[in-house]
Design an enzyme around this catalytic site. Structure first.
Site, PDB file in Angstrom:
ATOM      1  N   TYR A 102     -33.750  18.771   3.819  1.00  0.00           N
ATOM      2  CA  TYR A 102     -33.047  17.504   3.625  1.00  0.00           C
ATOM      3  C   TYR A 102     -32.936  16.728   4.937  1.00  0.00           C
ATOM      4  O   TYR A 102     -33.176  15.513   4.986  1.00  0.00           O
ATOM      5  CB  TYR A 102     -31.664  17.812   3.050  1.00  0.00           C
ATOM      6  CG  TYR A 102     -30.794  16.625   2.755  1.00  0.00           C
ATOM      7  CD1 TYR A 102     -31.046  15.791   1.669  1.00  0.00           C
ATOM      8  CD2 TYR A 102     -29.675  16.350   3.540  1.00  0.00           C
ATOM      9  CE1 TYR A 102     -30.221  14.717   1.383  1.00  0.00           C
ATOM     10  CE2 TYR A 102     -28.846  15.274   3.265  1.00  0.00           C
ATOM     11  CZ  TYR A 102     -29.127  14.461   2.187  1.00  0.00           C
ATOM     12  OH  TYR A 102     -28.305  13.390   1.914  1.00  0.00           O
TER      13      TYR A 102
ATOM     14  N   LYS B 281     -34.553  13.078   5.701  1.00  0.00           N
ATOM     15  CA  LYS B 281     -33.688  11.935   5.965  1.00  0.00           C
ATOM     16  C   LYS B 281     -33.946  11.306   7.337  1.00  0.00           C
ATOM     17  O   LYS B 281     -33.834  10.087   7.490  1.00  0.00           O
ATOM     18  CB  LYS B 281     -32.211  12.356   5.839  1.00  0.00           C
ATOM     19  CG  LYS B 281     -31.765  12.585   4.405  1.00  0.00           C
ATOM     20  CD  LYS B 281     -32.056  11.382   3.518  1.00  0.00           C
ATOM     21  CE  LYS B 281     -31.354  11.446   2.185  1.00  0.00           C
ATOM     22  NZ  LYS B 281     -31.700  10.285   1.312  1.00  0.00           N
TER      23      LYS B 281
END
Length: 303
Positions: free
Chosen positions: A164, A168
């Site tokens: 993640y 991001k």
């Protein structure tokens, strides 16, 4: 007159949480909205049109216009259908909000390739696919705005989220590249790092007293607090704003720094491993970036 009158927005992952609030606020500001959501679980399994239908119902009850698309952002072909749905229903596309996301949290030394790929495919690849399909139309009409949802997990760091976090932070680089490449066509691209209690933050551990206190702070921050900034960034009022990273936190707004040199030293004779250890390290060490997580950097109560 709303700030987005006459514009058409695609908001991915808008069946709930932050995406839903952005879709609702954009519709309230006058935009026609494509509500994209496959209705999957937090980890990406299953599918249901119900979340998107609920968002559409709220928008229409408030006098707005919206249509539903349930294609996935995670493949080139299906992402193209998302953008095409805006053209089919409303004849144009002016705004893309890349919000769709899943989580497959795992400590790094146990993370599987499948857990890595699943998150990268939705967050990073999905942002590229949808943005790239929209870029063709933005270029032709010489205008458009991207709002990409990033995270302090990537900007600062977090435990158990290598997939993640990488996605991001990659989205920020993607946004900056879009901003540079498409400036000549009056296309803007910015990132928004939200603070809110939503499905994406519900997996934060709350076992120790410190963790429980952190979660309690986040739970006080509703997803609707992020929507006004998204509406502004998508509007003509932000015509001079591109390539930036913002963070709304309750009633606070933050502009994030981006990587720049923070300290430099020079050796006329060049460097050896030994001279780096003896001279460079002492000169640079006090400028090292701390090993902090988002919750440690944003340690005060939201205002």
């Amino acid at each position: 007159m709303g700030m987005l009158d006459g514009k058409v927005a695609v908001v991915t992952g808008s069946g709930g949480g932050i995406g839903r609030e952005i879709a609702l606020h954009m519709a309230q500001a006058g935009a026609k909205v494509i509500i994209n959501d496959i209705g999957a679980s937090l980890t990406g399994e299953g599918a249901s049109a119900t979340p998107a239908q609920q968002t559409k119902q709220i928008i229409e009850q408030r006098g707005g216009r919206a249509e539903i698309n349930t294609d996935s952002v995670s493949s080139w072909e299906s992402a193209g259908k998302i953008v095409q749905s805006a053209l089919d229903h409303f004849g144009r596309i002016d705004i893309v909000v890349n919000n769709a996301g899943i989580l497959r949290d795992q400590i790094f030394h146990r993370m599987t390739p499948e857990e890595w790929d699943a998150v990268i495919d939705v967050h990073l690849n999905g942002s590229f696919y949808v943005s790239r399909h929209a870029a063709t139309h933005f270029r032709k009409q010489e205008g458009g705005s991207y709002v990409h949802i990033t995270s302090t997990s990537g900007l600062i760091g977090n435990f158990g989220q290598a997939n993640y976090s990488a996605a991001k932070l990659g989205i920020c680089a993607l946004s900056k590249s879009i901003a540079l490449d498409m400036k000549r066509y009056n296309v803007r691209s910015n990132c928004l790092a939200p603070f809110a209690w939503s499905r994406m933050t519900s997996s934060i551990p709350a076992e120790t007293p410190e963790q429980k206190a952190r979660v309690e702070k986040i739970m006080r921050m509703g997803p609707e607090k992020n929507a006004p900034l998204a509406v502004f960034l998508a509007s003509d009022a932000a015509k001079d704003v591109t390539g930036q990273i913002f963070g709304p936190r309750m009633n606070e707004l933050f502009l994030f720094s981006q990587n720049r040199p923070i300290r430099g030293i020079h050796a006329a004779e060049g460097w050896t491993p030994e001279s780096i250890a003896e001279h460079a390290l002492p000169a640079l060490k006090s400028f090292f970036v701390p090993m902090e997580r988002s919750g440690e950097v944003f340690s005060w109560d939201p205002l």
